[in-house]
Design an enzyme around this catalytic site. Structure first.
Site, PDB file in Angstrom:
ATOM      1  N   CYS A 142       0.882  -1.270  -0.124  1.00 57.92           N
ATOM      2  CA  CYS A 142      -0.107   0.050  -0.164  1.00 57.92           C
ATOM      3  C   CYS A 142       0.704   1.241   0.064  1.00 57.92           C
ATOM      4  O   CYS A 142       0.296   2.278   0.037  1.00 57.92           O
ATOM      5  CB  CYS A 142      -0.870  -0.011   1.101  1.00 57.92           C
ATOM      6  SG  CYS A 142       0.062   0.012   2.870  1.00 57.92           S
ATOM      7  N   GLN A 143       2.268   1.057  -0.263  1.00 55.59           N
ATOM      8  CA  GLN A 143       2.963   2.388   0.099  1.00 55.59           C
ATOM      9  C   GLN A 143       2.546   3.604  -0.862  1.00 55.59           C
ATOM     10  O   GLN A 143       2.489   4.754  -0.681  1.00 55.59           O
ATOM     11  CB  GLN A 143       4.400   2.109  -0.179  1.00 55.59           C
ATOM     12  CG  GLN A 143       5.027   1.381   0.867  1.00 55.59           C
ATOM     13  CD  GLN A 143       4.980  -0.283   0.907  1.00 55.59           C
ATOM     14  OE1 GLN A 143       4.270  -0.760  -0.115  1.00 55.59           O
ATOM     15  NE2 GLN A 143       5.678  -1.065   1.471  1.00 55.59           N
TER      16      GLN A 143
END
Length: 322
Positions: free
Chosen positions: A71-72
């Site tokens: 999810c960065q």
């Protein structure tokens, strides 16, 4: 139900499904330390390999595909998030496995920031891709604190049901709330969660009970906030890397940063769950994880068995929709 897990990390989501009676038959991640942690605490059915290099033929058949894809690129904690961040497209590996393996159900987990990326257009594209793959899909934002986790952690949970499966998935009812009503329990505070944990310098038999000595700051920014011991902790993050740059929350007494063991408890990992790798790596594994208690709530949405008649009777209708 047989479960296959992508982007498994240390196994928080997998542990939730196992605790609710499902069987995880295969898992995958390319973070070496996390894979070793998974093997030590859960099973050796996890494959250490980049999912882009894993053929769908290597993945056993399964009923539910689960994956908290990285999810960065989506996270609000990433001030430089962009629509064209290559990490945003890792969900395509999940989509590829869906298309090739066609499990009855899937779960895709991500940060809340995914909803606003590209003014919502990116999320719309993702949802449409899942629909085009032959699934009825919906999503909801769940807060881990509402399920007994001593942490305010909001995550988007996307649920997919293959169109020929005649089964309705309902999101779980919360068991906890900020205030007591409707027979719900109060949120678990971070002070309560850690009240019986001794200081790392005291005599103890806990594993991973070592903490970052990085100087405390109180400027309101991520990792530099004073912690209210009477409330759930702020979101545990994996911002940083395993070289020592991971952001770690303050202890509820605000006299030091939390140890690996304490941060794991904030994520609802069992107290005997051991993390492999150095301290910074362990912090990162914990920050990346789905809290097992939230994983249990998600797993509870799915049946443990499913009559084949519930699949076949709806197949003609699904083919027409496709």
């Amino acid at each position: 139900m047989k479960v296959a897990s992508l982007f498994s990390g240390a196994g928080g989501l997998d542990l939730g499904f196992i605790n609710k009676g499902h069987e995880v038959v295969w898992a995958n991640d390319n973070f070496y330390d996390a894979v070793q942690t998974y093997k030590r605490n859960i099973s050796d059915h996890i494959l250490y390999k980049d999912i882009a290099e894993v053929s769908s033929d290597e993945i056993p058949d399964h009923d539910i595909l689960i994956g908290g894809f990285p999810c960065q690129g989506f996270s609000l904690a990433n001030s430089k998030r962009e629509e064209n961040d290559t990490r945003n497209k890792l969900y395509l590996q999940l989509l590829r496995v869906l298309l090739d393996k066609k499990p009855k159900f899937f779960v895709a987990e991500n940060v809340k920031g995914i909803l606003s990326l590209g003014k919502g257009k990116i999320f719309d594209f993702i949802m449409q891709d899942f629909k085009n793959a032959g699934y009825n899909v919906k999503f909801k934002v769940l807060n881990a604190a509402d399920f007994g986790v001593p942490q305010r952690r909001e995550r988007v949970i996307i649920i997919g049901v293959r169109k020929d499966v005649d089964y309705v998935i309902n999101y779980p009812e919360s068991t906890h709330d900020q205030k007591i009503f409707d027979n719900k329990k109060p949120w678990v505070s971070i002070g309560k969660a850690l009240e019986d944990i001794p200081e790392p310098e005291e005599d103890h038999s806990l594993s991973n009970h070592d903490y970052s000595k990085f100087k405390l700051k109180f400027n309101g920014y991520l990792g530099n906030r004073a912690i209210d011991p009477d409330k759930p902790a702020p979101t545990v993050t994996a911002r940083g890397d395993d070289k020592g740059g991971v952001v770690v929350l303050h202890h509820p007494k605000n006299h030091r940063r939390m140890s690996v063991r304490e941060l794991a408890l904030v994520q609802s990992f069992p107290i005997n769950f051991i993390f492999e790798g150095n301290r910074s790596s362990a912090y990162r594994q914990i920050g990346n994880a789905v809290p097992p208690l939230l994983g249990e709530a998600i797993a509870s949405m799915f049946p443990l068995t499913l009559d084949e008649n519930e699949i076949n009777q709806n197949s003609d209708k699904a083919l027409c929709e496709l």
